[in-house]
Design a protein around this motif. Structure first.
Motif, PDB file in Angstrom:
ATOM      1  N   THR A 266       1.811   9.857  -8.668  1.00 53.42           N
ATOM      2  CA  THR A 266       0.606   9.401  -7.782  1.00 53.42           C
ATOM      3  C   THR A 266      -0.181  10.732  -7.409  1.00 53.42           C
ATOM      4  O   THR A 266      -0.799  10.777  -6.573  1.00 53.42           O
TER       5      THR A 266
ATOM      6  N   PRO B  63      -3.476   8.459  -7.372  1.00 52.90           N
ATOM      7  CA  PRO B  63      -3.204   7.615  -6.370  1.00 52.90           C
ATOM      8  C   PRO B  63      -3.444   6.198  -6.410  1.00 52.90           C
ATOM      9  O   PRO B  63      -4.378   5.677  -7.343  1.00 52.90           O
TER      10      PRO B  63
ATOM     11  N   GLN C 278      -5.871   4.348   0.560  1.00 51.79           N
ATOM     12  CA  GLN C 278      -5.466   5.063  -0.655  1.00 51.79           C
ATOM     13  C   GLN C 278      -3.970   5.420  -0.503  1.00 51.79           C
ATOM     14  O   GLN C 278      -3.680   6.117   0.491  1.00 51.79           O
TER      15      GLN C 278
ATOM     16  N   THR D 237      -1.371   7.971  -1.820  1.00 48.33           N
ATOM     17  CA  THR D 237      -1.002   9.242  -2.236  1.00 48.33           C
ATOM     18  C   THR D 237       0.334   9.595  -2.310  1.00 48.33           C
ATOM     19  O   THR D 237       1.141   8.719  -1.857  1.00 48.33           O
TER      20      THR D 237
END
Length: 536
Positions: free
Chosen positions: A336, A340, A347, A349
């Motif tokens: 990630t 992501p 989102q 991440t």
């Protein structure tokens, strides 16, 4: 024996004499030094006195004994305008409350007290009271954790009937948190950057991008809050507690602090020692470490907590993270960093994953939820992890994002400022030592680099003559290392360690053994024996 200045006198047989400057004096000097046995530091021997020609040794000074456990005292005539808020509280908690649990809310008005302008401004703080007892027990949480009002309500659901019949548990949203003049000043894009930044970033160019978000956040908060900004700190929160005590009209403040909230109580004990009641510190940061030392200790604590989580999950036949949860999560974080997870909410991440893990590890009851959320993320579904991390970056319900108040309070409490080039070196070191949480901990040091330096550090907890103060040390606390809590107990003149071998942030309300011991202290004044250990 005292050493006199070399330029003025010598000492013979304990009597100061003018120093000789002739050759004879030079020859006698080594002999004088031997005779006097003058040391570089203070003598550890007891003082000697003479009376009627007889030598008498004065007893060595003893440290003051702790004061007795304070009485509960009268309930006082409360001057606050309490109103029922059980429905709104139940909705905010997301779980039902016992209908017999009386839940009320009120507002407290205190002096803002900004540095340099002590007579200007006020702060309005939200309060919640839960329980039917007549004696107030104030609870204080971390500035970046659950708002104090919800903390009190949730804690009340885990306390014994005897505690709730004796006390009203009162939680206060600290300045800038919850509904207490909430700090909602960090721009949304910068907030996402702070929460979601790459936890493995160690090069100067990458960290400079984070520094831009930090600089933008500090500038916007300064513009939005103006002279209120430096007044959101632990020193003034201690004064808020004293104002609350006066409004409750009780002679002593009985209180419990969790995590960083414990520093509010130790600061209170330094500022108002005469009104300290029965106090408990549930996981307390080491008062002798600076920001860098605390960050490194916390990174190690989080790694240890994750190991406990990983072992617990792997021991279950249905562990969704497989036989090696740490390896699964390390691989997930690495993926990630460049890819992501997209969700309708936000989102997810690599940085958001790591911060979400710290939140999930803080509550042992949520470990199955955390394991399932990480497994879903490993399959490409980031929505469960987005919900876990949401309180930090997007807030929850009517409560603002927690990261704003955490940023402001942390930097207002911290005098250390580390240059960006040094932060890169620290990040590289910590990422190697602590593969999951080292980078995130190093980034906290960068957060305060652009922040005004506070005028004074928090006081060390050394007030003599305080009553006994139990300090709960949790073996696997991802936010406060167990050793840090023990150091706090050692620093306090009247600290008493209560060890819990379990996991999570704080033991009161989580461990039956810890909760029972602390309840006996609050209700009956029974101090836990030093070093008591409660099983996991």
């Amino acid at each position: 024996m005292r050493c006199w200045p070399a330029s003025s006198v010598g000492v013979v047989g304990g009597v100061p004499v003018p120093r000789l400057r002739s050759r004879v004096g030079v020859l006698l000097l080594p002999l004088l030094i031997v005779l006097t046995a003058c040391s570089a530091g203070p003598s550890q021997r007891p003082p000697v006195a003479y009376r009627d020609g007889e030598q008498q040794v004065a007893p060595a000074p003893q440290p003051p004994k702790p004061a007795p456990v304070p009485e509960l005292g009268p309930p006082g005539s409360d001057r606050l305008a309490w109103q029922d808020c059980a429905g709104a509280t139940q909705e905010a908690l997301g779980s039902p409350l016992d209908p017999a649990l009386r839940v009320q809310c009120a507002q407290l008005l205190t002096d803002l007290d900004p540095p340099g302008f002590p007579t200007q401004g006020t702060a309005q703080l939200s309060l919640l009271s839960a329980g039917t007892g007549s004696v107030p027990l104030v609870v204080v949480n971390d500035a970046g954790g659950q708002p104090g009002t919800l903390f009190a309500a949730e804690l009340a659901t885990r306390m014994s009937p005897e505690m709730l019949a004796t006390y009203r548990i009162i939680g206060m949203d600290r300045r800038g948190t919850g509904q207490s003049d909430p700090a909602d000043c960090v721009p949304s894009a910068d907030r996402s950057a702070l929460v979601g930044f790459d936890p493995k970033a160690t090069d100067r160019a990458s960290l400079d991008r984070l520094l831009e978000s930090v600089r933008s956040s500090s500038q916007e908060c300064l513009l939005d809050l103006d002279d209120r900004l430096p007044a959101y700190d632990t020193w003034r929160t201690a004064a808020d507690l004293e104002e609350l005590r006066r409004e409750l009209q009780v002679p002593k403040l009985h209180a419990l602090g969790r995590g960083e909230g414990s520093r509010v109580l130790t600061t209170y004990s330094e500022r108002y020692p005469a009104t300290v009641g029965r106090m408990v510190l549930d996981g307390a940061p080491d008062p002798q470490l600076d920001a860098r030392g605390r960050g490194e200790a916390q990174a190690q604590a989080a790694e240890n907590s994750f190991d406990a989580f990983s072992t617990d999950c792997a021991a279950r036949p249905d562990c969704p993270l497989g036989p090696d949860p740490r390896r699964t999560v390390l691989d997930l974080v690495e993926r990630t960093r460049t890819a992501p997870l997209e969700t309708p909410e936000a989102q997810v991440t690599a940085g958001a994953l790591v911060r979400g893990m710290k939140l999930g590890l803080s509550d042992r009851d949520r470990w199955p939820e955390l394991a399932n959320a990480l497994a879903a993320a490993d399959r490409g579904d980031g929505a469960p992890m987005a919900r876990i991390v949401a309180p930090l970056s997007r807030g929850s319900g009517t409560f603002p994002p927690r990261i704003d108040a955490e940023l402001i309070t942390t930097c207002n409490d911290t005098t250390l400022r580390i240059p960006p080039e040094r932060t890169a070196d620290i990040a590289a070191d910590w990422v190697e030592k602590f593969p999951l949480f080292g980078g995130v901990s190093a980034q906290y040091l960068l957060w305060c680099g652009q922040w005004p330096v506070p005028q004074q550090p928090l006081p060390s907890p050394r007030a003599p003559g305080l009553p006994p103060i139990p300090v709960v040390s949790t073996a696997h606390d991802p936010l406060v290392p167990a050793l840090s809590s023990r150091h706090m107990a050692e620093q306090l003149p009247s600290g008493v360690v209560l060890n819990w071998l379990g996991a999570g942030h704080g033991g009161v309300g989580r461990s039956e053994c810890v909760t029972s011991a602390i309840s006996r202290f609050f209700v009956n004044g029974e101090v836990p024996p030093e070093g008591t250990a409660c099983p996991a």
